[in-house]
Structure formats: C-alpha cells, structure tokens
Design a protein around this motif. Sequence first.
Motif, PDB file in Angstrom:
ATOM      1  N   TRP A  12       0.843  -1.564  -0.295  1.00 46.73           N
ATOM      2  CA  TRP A  12       0.239  -0.670   0.088  1.00 46.73           C
ATOM      3  C   TRP A  12       0.752   1.640   0.312  1.00 46.73           C
ATOM      4  N   GLN A  13       2.394   1.612   0.145  1.00 44.57           N
ATOM      5  CA  GLN A  13       3.274   2.226  -0.047  1.00 44.57           C
ATOM      6  C   GLN A  13       3.925   2.516  -1.182  1.00 44.57           C
ATOM      7  N   ALA A  17       1.496   1.637 -11.102  1.00 41.52           N
ATOM      8  CA  ALA A  17       1.909   2.174 -12.529  1.00 41.52           C
ATOM      9  C   ALA A  17       1.427   3.287 -13.166  1.00 41.52           C
ATOM     10  N   ASP A  18       0.306   3.771 -12.402  1.00 44.81           N
ATOM     11  CA  ASP A  18      -0.790   4.899 -12.581  1.00 44.81           C
ATOM     12  C   ASP A  18      -0.347   6.236 -11.716  1.00 44.81           C
ATOM     13  N   GLY A  19       0.466   5.858 -10.666  1.00 46.68           N
ATOM     14  CA  GLY A  19       1.215   6.635  -9.870  1.00 46.68           C
ATOM     15  C   GLY A  19      -0.032   6.508  -9.091  1.00 46.68           C
ATOM     16  N   ASP A  59      -2.955  18.216  -6.883  1.00 45.14           N
ATOM     17  CA  ASP A  59      -1.487  16.890  -7.332  1.00 45.14           C
ATOM     18  C   ASP A  59      -2.373  15.595  -7.439  1.00 45.14           C
ATOM     19  N   PHE A  60      -3.066  15.403  -6.785  1.00 42.68           N
ATOM     20  CA  PHE A  60      -3.021  14.161  -6.056  1.00 42.68           C
ATOM     21  C   PHE A  60      -3.306  13.138  -6.700  1.00 42.68           C
TER      22      PHE A  60
END
Length: 102
Positions: A12-13, A17-19, A59-60
């Motif tokens: 989980w940390q 691949a998608d960020g 931006d998250f």
Amino acid sequence: MPRRKLEGEPDWQTPNADGVLPAPPHDKTGHTWHHDNALLFEYTKLGGKGALSARGVNDFNSGMPAFEDALSDADIWNVLAYIRSTWPEREQQIQASRNPAH
C-alpha cells in the motif's frame, strides 16, 4: 476486492503504474488515524480526488472512490466510528486530538 479486516491492499505504500497508492490498512499500521474526522468523512463521501480538490490539492491522484451515492452521511459516520473503535487507545487519543473542539 473488499477488505473486511481493515488490512488494506498489499504494498500500500508503493504507487502502482498509474501513480495511485493502493488502499492503506485502517488499523494502527496504516495512516487513517493520522487524519481528523472531517477529512476522513470527506474522503469517504467525496472520494480521494474530490476531498483533496475541495482542500485545494489538485495534483494528487487518489484511488479512493466516492461513496456519496452508496452511503448516507450517517452510514459514513458509523463506518468511521467502527474503524476508530478498532484502534488501540494510543491511536484513538492521538486521532481525537486532531479534531477541533466544539
């Protein structure tokens, strides 16, 4: 796949691949207890993107879905109360101290 024991998703940390970060555990090993009740409620109701956007963070990329169409506000508060009730006393006290006094 739903996680019924509050354990979150593996790794989980580590972003995928998608960020996007996988779901964290909601027990004492995760970071849920680091947040105040208002943010936890907004995150659950609006989803991660909606809750953060409402706070000016755009931006998250959060993977947390919104539950506003599936759960009533009372249901969300009940779910959060259950999660809080599973934390050890220390984590409950720290989390409680992050909530403004009414």
